[in-house]
Design an enzyme around this catalytic site. Structure first.
Site, PDB file in Angstrom:
ATOM      1  N   TYR A 141      33.855  56.507  35.411  1.00  0.00           N
ATOM      2  CA  TYR A 141      34.041  57.690  36.249  1.00  0.00           C
ATOM      3  C   TYR A 141      33.160  57.546  37.479  1.00  0.00           C
ATOM      4  O   TYR A 141      31.938  57.672  37.405  1.00  0.00           O
ATOM      5  CB  TYR A 141      33.678  58.937  35.442  1.00  0.00           C
ATOM      6  CG  TYR A 141      34.054  60.252  36.078  1.00  0.00           C
ATOM      7  CD1 TYR A 141      34.743  60.332  37.283  1.00  0.00           C
ATOM      8  CD2 TYR A 141      33.719  61.451  35.444  1.00  0.00           C
ATOM      9  CE1 TYR A 141      35.089  61.549  37.844  1.00  0.00           C
ATOM     10  CE2 TYR A 141      34.063  62.682  35.991  1.00  0.00           C
ATOM     11  CZ  TYR A 141      34.739  62.721  37.191  1.00  0.00           C
ATOM     12  OH  TYR A 141      35.072  63.935  37.749  1.00  0.00           O
ATOM     13  N   LYS A 171      38.218  55.919  37.231  1.00  0.00           N
ATOM     14  CA  LYS A 171      38.686  57.093  37.966  1.00  0.00           C
ATOM     15  C   LYS A 171      37.830  57.202  39.213  1.00  0.00           C
ATOM     16  O   LYS A 171      36.613  57.372  39.131  1.00  0.00           O
ATOM     17  CB  LYS A 171      38.569  58.373  37.151  1.00  0.00           C
ATOM     18  CG  LYS A 171      39.035  59.596  37.963  1.00  0.00           C
ATOM     19  CD  LYS A 171      38.593  60.922  37.406  1.00  0.00           C
ATOM     20  CE  LYS A 171      39.006  62.045  38.357  1.00  0.00           C
ATOM     21  NZ  LYS A 171      38.512  63.371  37.920  1.00  0.00           N
TER      22      LYS A 171
END
Length: 306
Positions: A141, A171
């Site tokens: 992330y 992400k």
């Protein structure tokens, strides 16, 4: 190198709270089911939109049990993990795997600033060694605006090459698409998600796999149509409509704004509540957000079922 089990539109599920700021499990599970029915390919509990850093280990464990106990397949869950404590991150990751989750979304240890790639690599190496489970699928992330640190493209490449069956995606919520393009240039088969649908077409064209976006909580059907029809004759129009929705929401505080939209859409004002230190969207702001989103929907109403 594994590409990862997820693709498409994933919703970082918002977490509802009761008046005494406890998690409202019944609302949470009902909403999760509705998001899947509306077109989301998967769910990301305990992310930024889900106020994950505000939730305890015990709260997360209880919600995971509630989700899978309500009939949601574990493989459709990419569970948000990652804390400043390696031990806590290991526990959260093991809990996700015990729930049958298809993967985890790993924040860096965000309290510690000016950490180099070697330090972050050591954190991931230790996590994988201590979890010691071949089912583990990690999505990194990257959200430096919130975390203060991030996973550099060189580090992403290094981790994916060191752990080719475990570190399978990223992400990118950094806001600069050059980052995702760099990652996909280094790792063409990597499971790269973008954090805003305003760049969804770009990431798909570059070889990425989809979006994990806060607005999937409020516009799941529109996002699913844009994803499914991107290369069709209406693809650009659908993507532009999804991007306009996102741009409107970006003008307001993210989590309170999304919860205000959920509360309005579901006719349930209890949904508007956030857990401190966040604050609910003020009445004037809420009205302005609803008005602007309503204007968008009036200009581009959703297609009626056949």
């Amino acid at each position: 190198m594994a590409r990862g089990p997820f693709s498409g539109v994933l919703a970082p599920v918002a977490t509802p709270f009761t008046r005494d700021l406890q998690i409202d499990t019944a609302r949470f599970t009902a909403f999760a089911h509705d998001l899947l029915k509306a077109g989301c390919h998967g769910l990301v509990p305990f992310g930024t939109t889900g106020e994950g850093p505000s939730l305890s280990v015990e709260e997360r464990r209880g919600l995971l049990a509630a989700l899978t106990g309500s009939g949601i397949p574990g493989e459709r869950l990419m569970v948000g993990v990652g804390t400043c404590s390696l031990d806590t991150t290991v526990r959260l990751t093991c809990d996700a795997l015990d729930a049958g989750a298809g993967g985890v979304l790993l924040l860096p240890p965000f309290f510690f600033k000016k950490i180099d790639d070697d330090g972050l690599a050591a954190y991931v190496d230790a996590l994988i060694a201590q979890v010691n489970d071949p089912r583990l699928q990690i999505y990194l992330y990257h959200i430096p605006p919130h975390a203060g640190i991030g996973w550099s493209p060189a580090l992403v490449e290094r981790l994916a090459q060191t752990h080719p069956d475990t570190v399978v995606g990223v992400k990118d919520s950094g806001g600069d698409f050059a980052y995702t393009r760099d990652v996909l240039t280094r790792l063409p088969d990597f499971g790269a998600f973008i954090g805003t649908e305003r760049q969804l077409g770009d990431v798909l064209d570059a070889g990425g796999v989809g979006t994990i976006t806060t607005t999937a909580n409020a516009n799941p059907a529109g996002l699913r149509r844009a994803f499914d029809q991107w290369r069709g004759t209406q693809g650009q129009a659908l993507m532009d409509a999804a991007g306009a929705y996102r741009k409107t929401v970006e003008g307001f505080p993210t989590v309170p704004g999304i919860k205000a939209l959920i509360a309005h859409e579901r006719g349930d004002p209890e949904w508007a509540r956030v857990r401190p230190p966040l604050t609910d969207l003020a009445g004037e702001q809420r009205d302005r957000l609803l008005q602007r989103v309503g204007e968008l929907e009036a200009l581009a109403p959703a297609p009626k079922p056949a």
